[in-house]
Design a protein around this motif. Sequence first.
Motif, PDB file in Angstrom:
ATOM      1  N   VAL A  65      22.148  31.948  21.382  1.00 24.65           N
ATOM      2  CA  VAL A  65      23.420  31.502  21.939  1.00 24.65           C
ATOM      3  C   VAL A  65      24.290  32.695  22.311  1.00 24.65           C
ATOM      4  CG1 VAL A  65      25.549  30.261  21.389  1.00 24.65           C
ATOM      5  CG2 VAL A  65      23.353  29.360  20.639  1.00 24.65           C
ATOM      6  N   VAL A  79      24.967  26.013  23.598  1.00 27.71           N
ATOM      7  CA  VAL A  79      25.051  25.108  22.452  1.00 27.71           C
ATOM      8  C   VAL A  79      24.486  23.738  22.812  1.00 27.71           C
ATOM      9  CG1 VAL A  79      26.633  23.854  20.926  1.00 27.71           C
ATOM     10  CG2 VAL A  79      26.964  26.300  21.323  1.00 27.71           C
ATOM     11  N   SER A  82      20.641  24.236  22.952  1.00 24.65           N
ATOM     12  CA  SER A  82      19.984  24.533  21.677  1.00 24.65           C
ATOM     13  C   SER A  82      20.161  23.416  20.652  1.00 24.65           C
ATOM     14  CB  SER A  82      20.532  25.854  21.113  1.00 24.65           C
ATOM     15  OG  SER A  82      20.268  26.926  21.999  1.00 24.65           O
ATOM     16  N   ALA A  83      21.290  22.722  20.694  1.00 22.99           N
ATOM     17  CA  ALA A  83      21.521  21.607  19.776  1.00 22.99           C
ATOM     18  C   ALA A  83      20.916  20.307  20.288  1.00 22.99           C
ATOM     19  CB  ALA A  83      23.021  21.424  19.537  1.00 22.99           C
ATOM     20  N   GLY A 336      26.647  27.980  16.789  1.00 26.40           N
ATOM     21  CA  GLY A 336      26.374  26.742  17.509  1.00 26.40           C
ATOM     22  C   GLY A 336      27.390  25.651  17.247  1.00 26.40           C
ATOM     23  N   MET A 400      22.702  25.230  13.990  1.00 19.72           N
ATOM     24  CA  MET A 400      22.942  25.069  15.416  1.00 19.72           C
ATOM     25  C   MET A 400      23.359  23.636  15.745  1.00 19.72           C
ATOM     26  SD  MET A 400      23.048  25.792  18.598  1.00 19.72           S
ATOM     27  CE  MET A 400      22.536  27.508  18.513  1.00 19.72           C
TER      28      MET A 400
END
Length: 537
Positions: A65, A79, A82-83, A336, A400
């Motif tokens: 990130v 974010v 990745s989340a 995150g 995250m």
Amino acid sequence: MVASLRLPSLTSLLFPATTRYPATLRRTLSLRNRPASGFATASNSTASPETKSSEVDRLRSDRAVTPRSQDFNAWYLDVIASAELADYGPVRGTMVIRPYGYAIWEAIQEYLNVKFKETGHSNMYFPQLIPYSFIEKEASHVEGFSPELALVTVGGGKELEEKLVVRPTSETIVNHMFTQWIHSYRDLPLMINQWANVTRWEMRTKPFIRTLEFLWQEGHTAHATLEEAEKEAKQMIEIYTRFAFEQTAIPVIPGRKSKLETFAGADITYTIEAMMGDRKALQAGTSHNLGQNFSRAFGTQFADENGERQHVWQTSWAVSTRFVGGIIMTHGDDAGLMLPPKIAPIQVVIVPIWKKDTEKTGVLSAASSVKEALQSAGVRVKLDDTDQRTAGWKFNFWEMKGVPLRIEIGPRDVSSNSVVVSRRDIPGKAGKVFGISMEVSTLVAYVKEKLDEIQSSLLEKAVSFRDSNIVDVNSYDELKDAISSGKWARGPWSASDADEQRQKKLQSLPSPTEEGPLTIGVSIGRICGTLSCCCYW
């Protein structure tokens, strides 16, 4: 003991009992509007193909990130990717909401559905396609929405006799039906809500914050008097305010929009505005007193107690999936997402740790027991018992995704009948506590206490950030200085349209690659404020 903040009612904000101000001297709040470089994403027709491609690649990448302080916009997209909250759809400007992102929206729905029904509203559904002639009936409404309309002109392979609008909002079709359902004062008040999707043809988009299609709820009510409609409009903005504070830990500022920023077709628009982590303003929800504008356009009348025909008084109000973006930008950090426990799809993640196969069975058995105990107590819990990833990878992954609490269980913990608990809102060793007993009553009480503490802590932190970035000003030069320094400004304003237009000209909305402030008007009762129609709206 868990600290809490007292939330003032909207009535006290709008009409303070002991404070009196001259009509020409009102308090204002100017919010910063500073789009970041690269803000325009896949649907921006002015962006280069390279820019569009890089935005999509970023949202779909699996890289680290970007630090929030380095590039807030890049951080936000990282974010979301990745989340695993959302991805871009195949049509420019649309998004696919992934299960974890949708679970946050479901939590929003669950809370608000209860509040709507408690206040006498019923859920129903209206068609997505609206005759264009309906939109044209209310002059200011069609003027306000024309640039954003998506039209259907062909159906079944044939040119349609009348073009159809893909729902941008439902005031017009609601009035068409209200006219058929309302005949007497006995039919009032009529109070409904629908959960639906809407389409607005935006040129500059950002996942969750601004997309061509998004999800929302929209409430619509009809009343016999202006006073009833005004009471309803204020009641709903107060429900939104309490939801923001108590569920999402976002300290919104409720207020009344200026005349120039009032919803197209409304007499009064109330709003809740939130300060994001980059100090931009997010319009998080609105409630409109529509007066009799739509009822006169559609002939929505009722016979009063004296048998005389009257036009109904109406309201409409909404919040959308934009709230998910607001949660990300208010609480997230370099690691995150950071979710308030009340809105988190997973409140606790359990990570079992073992090195030898002989340790695995005992550790997993203890982890399963802990999961069952917490789940039975009403805690939303996830056991990550996969063995394809290391414990360290899992720690980072669930951080995250913003899970508020992590429970770690290893062979030594099994032996001591205890667990390790880590808080997402306190990084590193400072947020980690060892030796919490696995005894059910002790562990459940501890976990619930920590979830409450995290909820309160996130709100307190957000309130402190907001208040530290609001500056009181007493002159136009001070106003400009405050905005230039990235602050929100609060000061006197006469609430005149001319002053507001002058401010907009001096601080015109920048292009997607430029930076600059913009202020518009929102009054907060006798204590008034200007709240920005910033790039997040």
